[in-house]
Design a protein around this motif. Structure first.
Motif, PDB file in Angstrom:
ATOM      1  N   ARG A 472       0.837  -1.217   0.135  1.00 50.72           N
ATOM      2  CA  ARG A 472       0.069  -0.076  -0.188  1.00 50.72           C
ATOM      3  C   ARG A 472       0.953   1.374  -0.161  1.00 50.72           C
ATOM      4  NH1 ARG A 472      -3.411  -1.581   5.015  1.00 50.72           N
ATOM      5  NH2 ARG A 472      -1.578  -2.729   5.394  1.00 50.72           N
ATOM      6  N   VAL A 473       2.146   1.136   0.340  1.00 52.04           N
ATOM      7  CA  VAL A 473       3.069   2.244   0.444  1.00 52.04           C
ATOM      8  C   VAL A 473       4.110   1.883  -0.521  1.00 52.04           C
ATOM      9  CG1 VAL A 473       2.146   3.488   2.546  1.00 52.04           C
ATOM     10  CG2 VAL A 473       4.127   1.618   2.522  1.00 52.04           C
ATOM     11  N   ASN A 474       4.452   0.669  -1.148  1.00 54.54           N
ATOM     12  CA  ASN A 474       5.442   0.373  -1.803  1.00 54.54           C
ATOM     13  C   ASN A 474       4.931  -0.290  -2.759  1.00 54.54           C
ATOM     14  OD1 ASN A 474       7.989   1.001  -0.064  1.00 54.54           O
ATOM     15  ND2 ASN A 474       6.922  -0.201   1.261  1.00 54.54           N
ATOM     16  N   THR A 475       5.344   0.086  -4.187  1.00 52.70           N
ATOM     17  CA  THR A 475       4.844  -0.178  -5.507  1.00 52.70           C
ATOM     18  C   THR A 475       6.007  -1.171  -6.087  1.00 52.70           C
ATOM     19  OG1 THR A 475       5.705   1.450  -6.831  1.00 52.70           O
ATOM     20  CG2 THR A 475       3.559   1.874  -5.712  1.00 52.70           C
ATOM     21  N   ALA A 476       5.608  -2.066  -7.357  1.00 49.79           N
ATOM     22  CA  ALA A 476       6.503  -2.614  -8.043  1.00 49.79           C
ATOM     23  C   ALA A 476       7.557  -1.900  -8.379  1.00 49.79           C
ATOM     24  CB  ALA A 476       5.814  -3.310  -8.972  1.00 49.79           C
ATOM     25  N   ARG A 477       7.451  -0.738  -8.785  1.00 49.61           N
ATOM     26  CA  ARG A 477       8.292   0.261  -9.350  1.00 49.61           C
ATOM     27  C   ARG A 477       9.507   0.574  -8.099  1.00 49.61           C
ATOM     28  NH1 ARG A 477       9.762   3.439 -13.342  1.00 49.61           N
ATOM     29  NH2 ARG A 477      10.879   5.612 -12.947  1.00 49.61           N
ATOM     30  N   ASP A 478       8.842   0.877  -7.022  1.00 48.66           N
ATOM     31  CA  ASP A 478       9.797   1.134  -6.004  1.00 48.66           C
ATOM     32  C   ASP A 478      10.564  -0.073  -5.694  1.00 48.66           C
ATOM     33  OD1 ASP A 478       8.345   3.436  -5.296  1.00 48.66           O
ATOM     34  OD2 ASP A 478       6.906   2.563  -4.189  1.00 48.66           O
ATOM     35  N   THR A 479      10.296  -1.001  -5.746  1.00 47.53           N
ATOM     36  CA  THR A 479      11.154  -2.254  -5.570  1.00 47.53           C
ATOM     37  C   THR A 479      12.222  -2.316  -6.607  1.00 47.53           C
ATOM     38  OG1 THR A 479       9.361  -3.651  -4.504  1.00 47.53           O
ATOM     39  CG2 THR A 479      11.039  -4.691  -5.209  1.00 47.53           C
ATOM     40  N   LEU A 480      11.561  -2.160  -7.950  1.00 49.35           N
ATOM     41  CA  LEU A 480      12.646  -2.230  -8.987  1.00 49.35           C
ATOM     42  C   LEU A 480      13.688  -1.165  -8.835  1.00 49.35           C
ATOM     43  CD1 LEU A 480      13.340  -3.414 -11.805  1.00 49.35           C
ATOM     44  CD2 LEU A 480      11.948  -1.488 -12.739  1.00 49.35           C
ATOM     45  N   LEU A 481      13.408   0.111  -8.299  1.00 48.53           N
ATOM     46  CA  LEU A 481      14.324   1.120  -8.118  1.00 48.53           C
ATOM     47  C   LEU A 481      15.311   1.164  -6.866  1.00 48.53           C
ATOM     48  CD1 LEU A 481      12.319   4.166  -9.211  1.00 48.53           C
ATOM     49  CD2 LEU A 481      13.957   2.831 -10.391  1.00 48.53           C
ATOM     50  N   GLY A 482      15.127  -0.083  -6.016  1.00 47.44           N
ATOM     51  CA  GLY A 482      15.591  -0.152  -4.547  1.00 47.44           C
ATOM     52  C   GLY A 482      15.152   0.908  -3.589  1.00 47.44           C
ATOM     53  N   ARG A 483      13.923   1.297  -3.665  1.00 47.07           N
ATOM     54  CA  ARG A 483      13.234   2.245  -2.892  1.00 47.07           C
ATOM     55  C   ARG A 483      12.225   1.780  -1.928  1.00 47.07           C
ATOM     56  NH1 ARG A 483      11.679   6.712  -6.608  1.00 47.07           N
ATOM     57  NH2 ARG A 483       9.739   5.190  -7.149  1.00 47.07           N
ATOM     58  N   ILE A 484      12.280   2.161  -0.819  1.00 44.05           N
ATOM     59  CA  ILE A 484      11.517   1.612   0.269  1.00 44.05           C
ATOM     60  C   ILE A 484      10.695   2.698   1.025  1.00 44.05           C
ATOM     61  CG2 ILE A 484      12.964   1.155   2.101  1.00 44.05           C
ATOM     62  CD1 ILE A 484      11.364  -1.374   3.127  1.00 44.05           C
ATOM     63  N   SER A 485       9.190   2.650   1.379  1.00 46.83           N
ATOM     64  CA  SER A 485       8.610   3.650   2.087  1.00 46.83           C
ATOM     65  C   SER A 485       8.184   2.977   3.516  1.00 46.83           C
ATOM     66  CB  SER A 485       7.590   4.225   1.358  1.00 46.83           C
ATOM     67  OG  SER A 485       8.232   5.049   0.193  1.00 46.83           O
ATOM     68  N   ILE A 486       8.012   3.822   4.218  1.00 49.28           N
ATOM     69  CA  ILE A 486       7.742   3.280   5.878  1.00 49.28           C
ATOM     70  C   ILE A 486       6.590   4.509   6.401  1.00 49.28           C
ATOM     71  CG2 ILE A 486       8.262   2.649   8.208  1.00 49.28           C
ATOM     72  CD1 ILE A 486      11.122   2.498   7.100  1.00 49.28           C
ATOM     73  N   LEU A 487       5.353   3.819   6.480  1.00 46.23           N
ATOM     74  CA  LEU A 487       4.426   4.669   6.868  1.00 46.23           C
ATOM     75  C   LEU A 487       4.348   4.547   8.489  1.00 46.23           C
ATOM     76  CD1 LEU A 487       1.950   6.509   6.662  1.00 46.23           C
ATOM     77  CD2 LEU A 487       0.464   4.691   6.401  1.00 46.23           C
ATOM     78  N   VAL A 488       4.614   5.730   9.170  1.00 44.72           N
ATOM     79  CA  VAL A 488       4.600   5.929  10.757  1.00 44.72           C
ATOM     80  C   VAL A 488       3.557   6.623  11.301  1.00 44.72           C
ATOM     81  CG1 VAL A 488       5.972   5.977  12.764  1.00 44.72           C
ATOM     82  CG2 VAL A 488       6.988   5.008  10.627  1.00 44.72           C
ATOM     83  N   GLY A 489       2.645   6.317  12.070  1.00 50.72           N
ATOM     84  CA  GLY A 489       1.872   6.976  12.682  1.00 50.72           C
ATOM     85  C   GLY A 489       2.066   6.795  14.249  1.00 50.72           C
TER      86      GLY A 489
END
Length: 552
Positions: A472-489
């Motif tokens: 929900r915060v990391n797409t297939a393109r993010d994985t391909l680019l070596g990018r990771i997102s963390i949603l924190v509340g």
């Protein structure tokens, strides 16, 4: 955005995110001497004296740093800024010509000297020489602050030890202008200073150093591209407080510079300490002055009034900005009560004995100042039954009521800084589902420890925080680019409210953005994150499943 991640400093996924208290305070301004646009870490005023030369009347920064350490500060970073200053030069004779060396640090208090000899240089190596450069505490003395020795230098441009290239490694000097065809003469010649008990002579620097003009706002703000002024602090990984003292004893920092500095602090997740202008001589003037200043930010704070402090250079009491003393008090308070211990009462912040206020305040005036976002300084403990909680300059612009208070804002920044630093390991791992799960467990464990320490006293049980790292915060393109997102509340002070951020790591650096989520009663079924500016970040639907990561 955090840039330039050093791979060898990135934690591993097995390392927990630690509860480490810190209070690093940065100062930017004019000093008597020292490196320019280079952040220097200090742990005492004696350190400051050794690097930057001590108190200097044209330097409000020097007095601010002194007050910082006197009021309990222990970790300072100083950036020297200069306006038109020039370094001294050293002239070395080369037969009938000269080789000129230029100091790196400008000013009239940069005392350098150089010595040339031919020890262990062969008779057939007529292009080579040895060079010693020293910085002295006082001219003509043997108190040496720094020394560099360069052996086997050459005047030949094609040589591996060409003097113009080799001195690029020096922290004291550079070659200025053309290198002569003859090597420098050995310095035991008339006019050279020969130290007691030595045969080596020294040539002292010329009296052509210049301290420059008073600073302008352009000087202290500097350039992000050139990493000058305030932006020289980009080289420092972590900051807690930033203070820009007045430009001179008679000129305060202007509103435009305050805006730039507060935005810089927002991006660095630090708190800007603002001096009250010198012409605010009463509480009423301070209240009206702040309204006219039209400056508000949850990333800045102000205390009033200025301080009446003994000026050791003038031998009388003088009025100074309070930013250095305030930074010291805030740093000391965080050592007395860790920033994450929200449930414990904040220690009362008092000026050290002997410090006087530039004007006295009544209790009603203190409350009126607080209502306008200005904190009142104390020299004795307050007898009032209710203690005022230190505030930021958020005013009515803060998106969250918590950020109107220094303690809550510092806690929020601490959480974000800790998570950002503790999860950098993901940039050297393949950002797949396995990495998503590992980083979620790591952040959840950190927030759980905070919760057990009493950091979220008003949170509903089982819902003190949440961490989301799935698709929900990391797409297939993010994985391909070596990018990771963390949603924190994490829970705000008001029941049912949360501070929510989207942290993204990539090889280019890290970013943290505040985001808004749907109301919590419908949070489980909605699939959209909304940024404060109104843009929407789509989240992949999960058929109404509960979002993972809730814990209490």
């Amino acid at each position: 955005m955090t840039q330039g991640i050093e791979i060898d400093e990135i934690p591993t996924p097995e390392q927990p995110i630690g509860l480490v208290a810190s209070a690093v305070t940065a100062f930017v301004g004019r000093t008597l001497r020292g490196p320019v646009n280079t952040p220097v870490t200090l742990h005492s005023f004696a350190d400051y004296q050794q690097v930057f030369g001590g108190l200097w009347q044209p330097s409000p920064l020097s007095y601010a740093v002194e007050q910082f350490f006197e009021h309990g500060g222990q970790h300072a970073v100083v950036v020297r800024v200069a306006n038109g200053a020039a370094p001294p030069t050293i002239t070395l004779l080369c037969g009938t010509e000269t080789l000129t060396l230029s100091g790196l640090a400008p000013g009239t208090r940069e005392f350098l000297r150089a010595a040339v000899d031919y020890d262990n240089i062969g008779d057939n190596e007529e292009d080579r020489f040895n060079l010693v450069i020293q910085r002295l505490r006082v001219p003509g003395s043997e108190r040496i602050d720094a020394q560099e020795i360069f052996r086997g230098l050459s005047i030949e441009p094609t040589a591996q030890r060409f003097v113009g290239t080799a001195l690029l490694e020096s922290q004291l000097v550079r070659v200025r202008g053309r290198v002569p065809a003859l090597r420098p003469d050995a310095t035991a010649h008339p006019g050279a200073r020969v130290s007691a008990g030595q045969t080596l002579g020294y040539v002292s620097s010329n009296p052509d150093g210049d301290d420059g003009s008073p600073l302008s706002e352009y000087d202290v703000i500097g350039s992000g591209r050139s990493a000058t002024g305030l932006f020289a602090l980009n080289a420092i990984e972590h900051l807690d407080f930033v203070h820009i003292p007045p430009l001179s004893r008679d000129e305060d920092i202007g509103p435009s510079s305050l805006v730039v500095a507060s935005r810089y602090c927002r991006d660095r997740r630090a708190l800007l300490i603002v001096d009250p202008p010198a012409h605010w001589t009463t509480a009423e003037e301070a209240i009206h002055g702040l309204r006219e200043l039209n400056f508000s930010s949850p990333d800045a704070c102000m205390f009033y009034p200025r301080l009446l402090v003994a000026d050791r250079l003038r031998g009388t009491a003088q009025v100074f900005g309070n930013g250095g003393a305030v930074a010291g008090m805030l740093a000391r308070a965080e050592e007395q009560r860790p920033v994450w211990d929200i449930s414990a009462p904040e220690p009362e912040q008092l000026l050290r004995p002997g410090t006087r206020l530039a004007c006295n305040l009544t209790e009603p005036e203190r409350w009126r100042l607080a209502a306008n976002g200005i904190n009142a300084l104390h020299v004795v403990r307050s007898a009032a039954p209710v203690r005022l909680v230190p505030r930021t300059l958020a005013g009515g612009s803060s998106a969250a009521a918590d950020w109107g208070y220094i303690g809550a804002r510092r806690f929020g920044l601490f959480v974000l800084n800790s998570i950002e630093r503790g999860t950098r390991w993901v940039v050297v791992y393949h950002a797949d589902r396995n990495a998503w799960q590992r980083v979620r467990r790591q952040v959840s464990a950190f927030l759980r420890d905070l919760s057990e320490e009493g950091a979220f006293p008003g949170a509903e049980e089982g819902k003190a925080y949440f961490v989301i790292t799935d698709e929900r915060v990391n797409t297939a393109r993010d994985t391909l680019l070596g990018r990771i997102s963390i949603l924190v509340g994490f829970a705000a002070s008001r029941p049912g409210e949360y501070h929510t951020y989207l942290l993204t790591h990539s090889t280019a650096g890290s970013t943290i953005k505040p985001v808004a989520v749907n109301a919590l009663d419908s949070f489980w079924t909605h699939d959209v994150l909304r940024e404060p500016e109104g843009d929407y970040v789509p989240m992949l639907p999960r058929g109404g499943d509960a979002l993972p990561g809730w814990a209490g």
